[in-house]
Design a protein around this motif. Structure first.
Motif, PDB file in Angstrom:
ATOM      1  N   ALA A 116       0.817  -1.218   0.000  1.00 20.45           N
ATOM      2  CA  ALA A 116       0.000   0.000   0.000  1.00 20.45           C
ATOM      3  C   ALA A 116       0.850   1.267   0.000  1.00 20.45           C
ATOM      4  N   VAL A 117       1.994   1.252   0.707  1.00 18.19           N
ATOM      5  CA  VAL A 117       2.783   2.489   0.828  1.00 18.19           C
ATOM      6  C   VAL A 117       3.862   2.622  -0.238  1.00 18.19           C
ATOM      7  N   LEU A 118       4.312   1.523  -0.804  1.00 21.15           N
ATOM      8  CA  LEU A 118       5.444   1.594  -1.733  1.00 21.15           C
ATOM      9  C   LEU A 118       5.193   2.451  -2.979  1.00 21.15           C
ATOM     10  N   PRO A 119       4.002   2.437  -3.560  1.00 21.18           N
ATOM     11  CA  PRO A 119       3.805   3.328  -4.718  1.00 21.18           C
ATOM     12  C   PRO A 119       4.058   4.795  -4.384  1.00 21.18           C
ATOM     13  N   TYR A 120       3.648   5.224  -3.205  1.00 25.50           N
ATOM     14  CA  TYR A 120       3.877   6.611  -2.797  1.00 25.50           C
ATOM     15  C   TYR A 120       5.353   6.859  -2.507  1.00 25.50           C
ATOM     16  N   MET A 121       6.006   5.923  -1.837  1.00 24.42           N
ATOM     17  CA  MET A 121       7.425   6.093  -1.518  1.00 24.42           C
ATOM     18  C   MET A 121       8.283   6.062  -2.780  1.00 24.42           C
ATOM     19  N   ARG A 122       7.897   5.237  -3.738  1.00 27.26           N
ATOM     20  CA  ARG A 122       8.646   5.200  -5.001  1.00 27.26           C
ATOM     21  C   ARG A 122       8.507   6.528  -5.745  1.00 27.26           C
ATOM     22  N   ALA A 123       7.330   7.116  -5.685  1.00 25.19           N
ATOM     23  CA  ALA A 123       7.131   8.419  -6.334  1.00 25.19           C
ATOM     24  C   ALA A 123       7.939   9.508  -5.634  1.00 25.19           C
ATOM     25  N   GLN A 124       8.120   9.366  -4.320  1.00 21.99           N
ATOM     26  CA  GLN A 124       8.908  10.327  -3.538  1.00 21.99           C
ATOM     27  C   GLN A 124      10.417  10.082  -3.665  1.00 21.99           C
ATOM     28  N   HIS A 125      10.768   8.847  -4.078  1.00 21.88           N
ATOM     29  CA  HIS A 125      12.166   8.406  -4.131  1.00 21.88           C
ATOM     30  C   HIS A 125      12.787   8.326  -2.735  1.00 21.88           C
ATOM     31  N   CYS A 126      11.960   8.081  -1.737  1.00 20.84           N
ATOM     32  CA  CYS A 126      12.476   7.916  -0.385  1.00 20.84           C
ATOM     33  C   CYS A 126      11.384   7.334   0.511  1.00 20.84           C
ATOM     34  N   GLY A 127      11.810   6.793   1.658  1.00 15.82           N
ATOM     35  CA  GLY A 127      10.866   6.245   2.620  1.00 15.82           C
ATOM     36  C   GLY A 127      11.506   5.137   3.433  1.00 15.82           C
ATOM     37  N   ARG A 128      10.907   4.860   4.581  1.00 20.31           N
ATOM     38  CA  ARG A 128      11.382   3.791   5.456  1.00 20.31           C
ATOM     39  C   ARG A 128      10.194   2.899   5.807  1.00 20.31           C
ATOM     40  N   VAL A 129      10.368   1.599   5.642  1.00 21.93           N
ATOM     41  CA  VAL A 129       9.347   0.626   6.018  1.00 21.93           C
ATOM     42  C   VAL A 129       9.936  -0.235   7.126  1.00 21.93           C
ATOM     43  N   VAL A 130       9.190  -0.368   8.213  1.00 22.30           N
ATOM     44  CA  VAL A 130       9.723  -1.014   9.413  1.00 22.30           C
ATOM     45  C   VAL A 130       8.736  -2.073   9.904  1.00 22.30           C
ATOM     46  N   PHE A 131       9.241  -3.274  10.175  1.00 20.22           N
ATOM     47  CA  PHE A 131       8.416  -4.358  10.697  1.00 20.22           C
ATOM     48  C   PHE A 131       8.853  -4.682  12.125  1.00 20.22           C
ATOM     49  N   THR A 132       7.899  -4.831  13.021  1.00 19.35           N
ATOM     50  CA  THR A 132       8.235  -5.279  14.366  1.00 19.35           C
ATOM     51  C   THR A 132       8.435  -6.781  14.362  1.00 19.35           C
ATOM     52  N   SER A 133       9.601  -7.217  14.781  1.00 22.12           N
ATOM     53  CA  SER A 133       9.912  -8.635  14.859  1.00 22.12           C
ATOM     54  C   SER A 133       9.982  -9.058  16.323  1.00 22.12           C
ATOM     55  N   SER A 134      10.728 -10.106  16.590  1.00 22.88           N
ATOM     56  CA  SER A 134      10.855 -10.627  17.951  1.00 22.88           C
ATOM     57  C   SER A 134      12.082 -11.522  18.022  1.00 22.88           C
ATOM     58  N   GLY A 169      15.870   4.461  -2.998  1.00 21.96           N
ATOM     59  CA  GLY A 169      15.878   5.329  -1.825  1.00 21.96           C
ATOM     60  C   GLY A 169      14.955   4.884  -0.713  1.00 21.96           C
ATOM     61  N   ILE A 170      14.479   3.642  -0.796  1.00 21.62           N
ATOM     62  CA  ILE A 170      13.565   3.112   0.219  1.00 21.62           C
ATOM     63  C   ILE A 170      14.299   2.050   1.034  1.00 21.62           C
ATOM     64  N   THR A 171      14.263   2.191   2.341  1.00 21.34           N
ATOM     65  CA  THR A 171      14.956   1.245   3.208  1.00 21.34           C
ATOM     66  C   THR A 171      13.963   0.450   4.049  1.00 21.34           C
ATOM     67  N   PHE A 172      14.350  -0.768   4.385  1.00 24.05           N
ATOM     68  CA  PHE A 172      13.529  -1.647   5.220  1.00 24.05           C
ATOM     69  C   PHE A 172      14.313  -1.988   6.484  1.00 24.05           C
ATOM     70  N   HIS A 173      13.577  -2.066   7.593  1.00 21.89           N
ATOM     71  CA  HIS A 173      14.206  -2.271   8.889  1.00 21.89           C
ATOM     72  C   HIS A 173      13.343  -3.171   9.771  1.00 21.89           C
ATOM     73  N   ILE A 174      13.978  -3.679  10.820  1.00 21.48           N
ATOM     74  CA  ILE A 174      13.300  -4.547  11.778  1.00 21.48           C
ATOM     75  C   ILE A 174      13.387  -3.918  13.169  1.00 21.48           C
TER      76      ILE A 174
END
Length: 254
Positions: A116-134, A169-174
């Motif tokens: 849902a968010v990646l199309p907007y972040m790709r248009a911005q050429h930046c963004g951070r997506v973060v998943f809560t893990s354990s 320019g989009i990064t993924f984190h945990i």
């Protein structure tokens, strides 16, 4: 100031993350099945908190909600999937349907938010997506395999998408919080004094959300513990499972 989407923010760690983001001047959209705990925050931070009733199992609903958030915020700087489903039982006593339910929220919820968010972040050429893990998703643990397996899958998803989108320019984190005193962890048979304070954890994660590393923790000590889990996963799983059994037995004898 950042525009942040946060799933699972009506209570526990997510609530305190949202509170700290707002204190720091950010705008936050919380997606959850309930929003009762957010009412006072909305009064305290008018115009900067959106409380969105949204079921992360509903792909269409997630997309519709994100579209409404973007219409209000204009941009999305950070998207955090923190909503979770956790069960406590042995594999032998857990039906396949339970595994599917847990994965539907924990893993597919992360995937749906990303889509849902990646199309907007790709248009911005930046963004951070973060998943809560354990930690249990890294080292394993007894009698919690649906949840632990879903978190292991989330770890792999974040790594794969990090590679796929690094040139855009989009990064993924945990996020790796410790065992914390929350509603979802209440059945976990560790004594309460061994569980972290949700405010401390939520505030710490919020303060570190822009960290450059793949893994984000609320404290240096937790970061060291997670390094050990990654380096010695099965050993740490055996140690922590044994520690839980010993503490639970001791608590039962008090």
């Amino acid at each position: 100031m950042a525009n942040i989407i946060l799933t699972g923010g009506n209570q526990g760690i997510g609530y305190f993350m949202a509170e700290k983001f707002l204190q720091n001047g950010d705008c936050v959209a919380v997606l959850d099945l309930e929003n009762d705990n957010l009412r006072e925050l909305k009064k305290e931070y008018p115009g900067r908190l959106l409380d969105c009733i949204c079921d992360m199992r509903d792909a269409g609903g997630v997309v519709e909600t994100v579209n409404r958030i973007v219409a209000s915020f204009q941009t999305i700087d950070i998207a955090i999937h923190n909503a979770c489903r956790c069960t406590f039982d042995s594999m032998a006593d857990t039906a396949d349907e339970v595994y599917q339910e847990v994965f539907d929220v924990n893993y597919f919820g992360a995937l749906r938010l990303s889509r849902a968010v990646l199309p907007y972040m790709r248009a911005q050429h930046c963004g951070r997506v973060v998943f809560t893990s354990s930690g249990v998703g890294v080292m394993g643990f007894a009698n919690i395999s649906p949840y632990a397996s879903s978190k292991g899958a989330v770890e792999a998803l974040a790594k794969c998408l990090s590679l796929e989108y690094e040139k855009e320019g989009i990064t993924f984190h945990i996020l790796h919080p410790p065992l914390t005193r929350t509603k979802s962890s209440a059945p976990f048979p560790f004594p309460a004094e061994y569980k972290a304070d949700p405010r401390t954890v939520g505030y710490g994660l919020a303060e570190n959300i822009n960290g450059k590393g793949f893994v984000i923790c609320h404290s240096f000590l937790q970061k060291v513990q997670m390094e050990l889990c990654y380096l010695f996963s099965l050993r740490m799983g055996r140690f922590m499972s044994g520690k839980m059994a010993a503490l639970s037995g001791r608590e039962g004898n008090i």
